[in-house]
Design an enzyme around this catalytic site. Structure first.
Site, PDB file in Angstrom:
ATOM      1  N   ILE A  65     -13.712  -2.444  -2.679  1.00  0.00           N
ATOM      2  CA  ILE A  65     -14.010  -3.285  -1.505  1.00  0.00           C
ATOM      3  C   ILE A  65     -15.065  -2.629  -0.592  1.00  0.00           C
ATOM      4  O   ILE A  65     -15.837  -3.333   0.060  1.00  0.00           O
ATOM      5  CB  ILE A  65     -12.706  -3.592  -0.712  1.00  0.00           C
ATOM      6  CG1 ILE A  65     -12.919  -4.747   0.261  1.00  0.00           C
ATOM      7  CG2 ILE A  65     -12.188  -2.409   0.057  1.00  0.00           C
ATOM      8  CD1 ILE A  65     -12.514  -6.063  -0.266  1.00  0.00           C
ATOM      9  N   ASN A  93      -2.118  -1.379   9.119  1.00  0.00           N
ATOM     10  CA  ASN A  93      -0.733  -1.378   9.626  1.00  0.00           C
ATOM     11  C   ASN A  93      -0.742  -1.856  11.074  1.00  0.00           C
ATOM     12  O   ASN A  93      -1.795  -1.918  11.700  1.00  0.00           O
ATOM     13  CB  ASN A  93      -0.095   0.007   9.495  1.00  0.00           C
ATOM     14  CG  ASN A  93      -0.951   1.096  10.135  1.00  0.00           C
ATOM     15  OD1 ASN A  93      -1.166   1.091  11.350  1.00  0.00           O
ATOM     16  ND2 ASN A  93      -1.474   1.999   9.313  1.00  0.00           N
ATOM     17  N   VAL A 128      -6.415   1.359   0.665  1.00  0.00           N
ATOM     18  CA  VAL A 128      -7.689   0.701   0.955  1.00  0.00           C
ATOM     19  C   VAL A 128      -8.104   0.961   2.411  1.00  0.00           C
ATOM     20  O   VAL A 128      -9.300   1.077   2.718  1.00  0.00           O
ATOM     21  CB  VAL A 128      -7.604  -0.801   0.585  1.00  0.00           C
ATOM     22  CG1 VAL A 128      -6.723  -1.586   1.501  1.00  0.00           C
ATOM     23  CG2 VAL A 128      -8.990  -1.416   0.519  1.00  0.00           C
ATOM     24  N   ASP A 129      -7.134   1.084   3.291  1.00  0.00           N
ATOM     25  CA  ASP A 129      -7.403   1.377   4.707  1.00  0.00           C
ATOM     26  C   ASP A 129      -8.150   2.712   4.830  1.00  0.00           C
ATOM     27  O   ASP A 129      -9.200   2.807   5.490  1.00  0.00           O
ATOM     28  CB  ASP A 129      -6.048   1.441   5.433  1.00  0.00           C
ATOM     29  CG  ASP A 129      -6.147   1.300   6.948  1.00  0.00           C
ATOM     30  OD1 ASP A 129      -7.256   1.065   7.454  1.00  0.00           O
ATOM     31  OD2 ASP A 129      -5.104   1.421   7.617  1.00  0.00           O
ATOM     32  N   SER A 181      -0.891  -5.856   0.971  1.00  0.00           N
ATOM     33  CA  SER A 181       0.569  -5.584   0.847  1.00  0.00           C
ATOM     34  C   SER A 181       1.047  -5.144  -0.532  1.00  0.00           C
ATOM     35  O   SER A 181       2.233  -4.819  -0.676  1.00  0.00           O
ATOM     36  CB  SER A 181       1.426  -6.793   1.284  1.00  0.00           C
ATOM     37  OG  SER A 181       1.472  -6.899   2.689  1.00  0.00           O
ATOM     38  N   THR A 182       0.175  -5.127  -1.539  1.00  0.00           N
ATOM     39  CA  THR A 182       0.686  -4.846  -2.900  1.00  0.00           C
ATOM     40  C   THR A 182       0.608  -3.369  -3.301  1.00  0.00           C
ATOM     41  O   THR A 182       0.897  -3.028  -4.444  1.00  0.00           O
ATOM     42  CB  THR A 182      -0.043  -5.688  -3.969  1.00  0.00           C
ATOM     43  OG1 THR A 182      -1.420  -5.318  -3.992  1.00  0.00           O
ATOM     44  CG2 THR A 182       0.086  -7.165  -3.690  1.00  0.00           C
ATOM     45  N   GLY A 183       0.233  -2.499  -2.344  1.00  0.00           N
ATOM     46  CA  GLY A 183       0.229  -1.062  -2.631  1.00  0.00           C
ATOM     47  C   GLY A 183       1.464  -0.434  -2.002  1.00  0.00           C
ATOM     48  O   GLY A 183       2.599  -0.716  -2.410  1.00  0.00           O
ATOM     49  N   TYR A 186       2.997  -1.124   0.598  1.00  0.00           N
ATOM     50  CA  TYR A 186       3.931  -2.089   1.176  1.00  0.00           C
ATOM     51  C   TYR A 186       4.793  -2.808   0.129  1.00  0.00           C
ATOM     52  O   TYR A 186       5.676  -3.596   0.480  1.00  0.00           O
ATOM     53  CB  TYR A 186       3.195  -3.087   2.072  1.00  0.00           C
ATOM     54  CG  TYR A 186       2.868  -2.544   3.465  1.00  0.00           C
ATOM     55  CD1 TYR A 186       3.211  -1.239   3.824  1.00  0.00           C
ATOM     56  CD2 TYR A 186       2.227  -3.324   4.421  1.00  0.00           C
ATOM     57  CE1 TYR A 186       2.922  -0.731   5.088  1.00  0.00           C
ATOM     58  CE2 TYR A 186       1.934  -2.823   5.694  1.00  0.00           C
ATOM     59  CZ  TYR A 186       2.288  -1.528   6.024  1.00  0.00           C
ATOM     60  OH  TYR A 186       2.006  -1.036   7.286  1.00  0.00           O
TER      61      TYR A 186
HETATM   62  N1  AR6 Z   1     -11.005  -1.396  -2.978  1.00  0.00           N
HETATM   63  C1  AR6 Z   1     -10.170  -2.421  -3.286  1.00  0.00           C
HETATM   64  N2  AR6 Z   1      -8.832  -2.289  -3.349  1.00  0.00           N
HETATM   65  C2  AR6 Z   1      -8.307  -1.058  -3.117  1.00  0.00           C
HETATM   66  C3  AR6 Z   1      -9.107   0.061  -2.793  1.00  0.00           C
HETATM   67  C4  AR6 Z   1     -10.503  -0.134  -2.721  1.00  0.00           C
HETATM   68  N3  AR6 Z   1     -11.354   0.855  -2.416  1.00  0.00           N
HETATM   69  N4  AR6 Z   1      -8.275   1.135  -2.621  1.00  0.00           N
HETATM   70  C5  AR6 Z   1      -7.022   0.694  -2.850  1.00  0.00           C
HETATM   71  N5  AR6 Z   1      -7.034  -0.623  -3.160  1.00  0.00           N
HETATM   72  P1  AR6 Z   1      -2.604  -0.467   0.056  1.00  0.00           P
HETATM   73  P2  AR6 Z   1      -0.744  -2.197   1.587  1.00  0.00           P
HETATM   74  C6  AR6 Z   1      -5.920  -1.533  -3.484  1.00  0.00           C
HETATM   75  O1  AR6 Z   1      -1.495   0.490  -0.180  1.00  0.00           O
HETATM   76  O2  AR6 Z   1       0.197  -2.291   0.461  1.00  0.00           O
HETATM   77  C7  AR6 Z   1      -2.145   2.014   4.372  1.00  0.00           C
HETATM   78  O3  AR6 Z   1      -1.742   3.316   4.612  1.00  0.00           O
HETATM   79  C8  AR6 Z   1      -4.633  -0.939  -3.993  1.00  0.00           C
HETATM   80  O4  AR6 Z   1      -4.784  -0.593  -5.366  1.00  0.00           O
HETATM   81  O5  AR6 Z   1      -3.929   0.049   0.466  1.00  0.00           O
HETATM   82  O6  AR6 Z   1      -1.081  -3.450   2.357  1.00  0.00           O
HETATM   83  C9  AR6 Z   1      -2.243   1.177   5.647  1.00  0.00           C
HETATM   84  O7  AR6 Z   1      -2.641   1.951   6.762  1.00  0.00           O
HETATM   85  C10 AR6 Z   1      -3.674  -2.105  -3.792  1.00  0.00           C
HETATM   86  O8  AR6 Z   1      -3.806  -3.039  -4.876  1.00  0.00           O
HETATM   87  O9  AR6 Z   1      -2.185  -1.569   1.204  1.00  0.00           O
HETATM   88  C11 AR6 Z   1      -0.860   0.633   5.802  1.00  0.00           C
HETATM   89  O10 AR6 Z   1      -0.008   1.568   6.453  1.00  0.00           O
HETATM   90  C12 AR6 Z   1      -4.208  -2.787  -2.540  1.00  0.00           C
HETATM   91  O11 AR6 Z   1      -5.511  -2.213  -2.316  1.00  0.00           O
HETATM   92  C13 AR6 Z   1      -0.390   0.433   4.371  1.00  0.00           C
HETATM   93  O12 AR6 Z   1      -1.149   1.358   3.583  1.00  0.00           O
HETATM   94  C14 AR6 Z   1      -3.391  -2.621  -1.299  1.00  0.00           C
HETATM   95  O13 AR6 Z   1      -2.767  -1.346  -1.269  1.00  0.00           O
HETATM   96  C15 AR6 Z   1      -0.695  -0.956   3.874  1.00  0.00           C
HETATM   97  O14 AR6 Z   1      -0.143  -1.128   2.589  1.00  0.00           O
END
Ligand code: AR6
Length: 179
Positions: free
Chosen positions: A17, A30, A39-40, A123-125, A127
């Site tokens: 992304i 968050n 991703v954040d 939310s799929t990581g 969370y």
């Molecule tokens: N590009 C696209 N997708 C990505 C990238 C990237 N560079 N990096 C990771 N993903 P998550 P959540 C995918 O955990 O579940 C953070 O600490 C990853 O493989 O990033 O909403 C925040 O601060 C997965 O499929 O987000 C919050 O505290 C997706 O992004 C919490 O995590 C989402 O995974 C949010 O958790």
């Protein structure tokens, strides 16, 4: 994979992304808007400290199911939409909150005249939201919005790994079949 939804393009790709050149990208944040991993973390690293400075200057937090907007710092994207998805609990509220997180981003696009946005899989990581369920909610929410909002020309889901990509691709095919 790509399809037309009325006058708009809905696209599902595998990628990073932080490398997207859409006018806006979505972030999976968050509710404290404190940054984090996943991703954040990747967005803040690639975009530099002005994104966090912008967040701190404008907001104290963001409720689950909503989103806020900042500039994109060093990213190619001009804006980042920081959406707060639910921590998966298994209750029907999860889908409502996930849907409203995406919908708020799309409403912010309309308000700020942003015509192209790329989303990660919110939310799929960390969370814990199962990708099969989350992909259906995400794609349905976007499709429904695009039907009434031709000002948004492109919505692209950017999935980081091939497994998540395949699930989204399948969900988009299923959704198109059943409509
Ligand atoms: N590009 C696209 N997708 C990505 C990238 C990237 N560079 N990096 C990771 N993903 P998550 P959540 C995918 O955990 O579940 C953070 O600490 C990853 O493989 O990033 O909403 C925040 O601060 C997965 O499929 O987000 C919050 O505290 C997706 O992004 C919490 O995590 C989402 O995974 C949010 O958790």
């Amino acid at each position: 994979m790509k399809e037309m939804v009325h006058q708009s393009v809905l696209e599902v790709v595998q990628g990073d992304i932080t490398q997207q050149d859409t006018e806006a990208i979505g972030n999976a944040a968050n509710s404290r808007l404190a940054g984090g991993g996943g991703v954040d973390g990747a967005i803040h690293r690639a975009g530099g400290p002005t994104i966090m400075a912008d967040l701190r200057a404008k907001y104290t937090g963001c409720p689950t199911g909503s989103a806020v907007i900042t500039g994109g710092g060093n990213l190619k994207a001009k804006y980042v939409l920081h959406a707060v998805g639910p921590i998966y609990s298994g209750s029907p509220k999860d889908a409502q909150l996930l849907s409203s997180a995406y919908r708020t981003c799309l409403e912010l696009c309309t308000q700020h005249q942003i015509s192209a946005i790329a989303f990660p899989s919110i939310s799929t990581g960390v969370y814990g939201y199962p990708v099969e369920e989350a992909s259906r909610v995400a794609l349905k929410t976007v499709k429904d919005y695009l039907k009434g909002h031709p000002e948004i020309k492109l919505v692209r889901f950017v999935l980081f790994d091939s497994k998540t990509y395949s699930v989204y691709e399948e969900a988009l095919k299923e959704l198109t079949k059943t409509e």
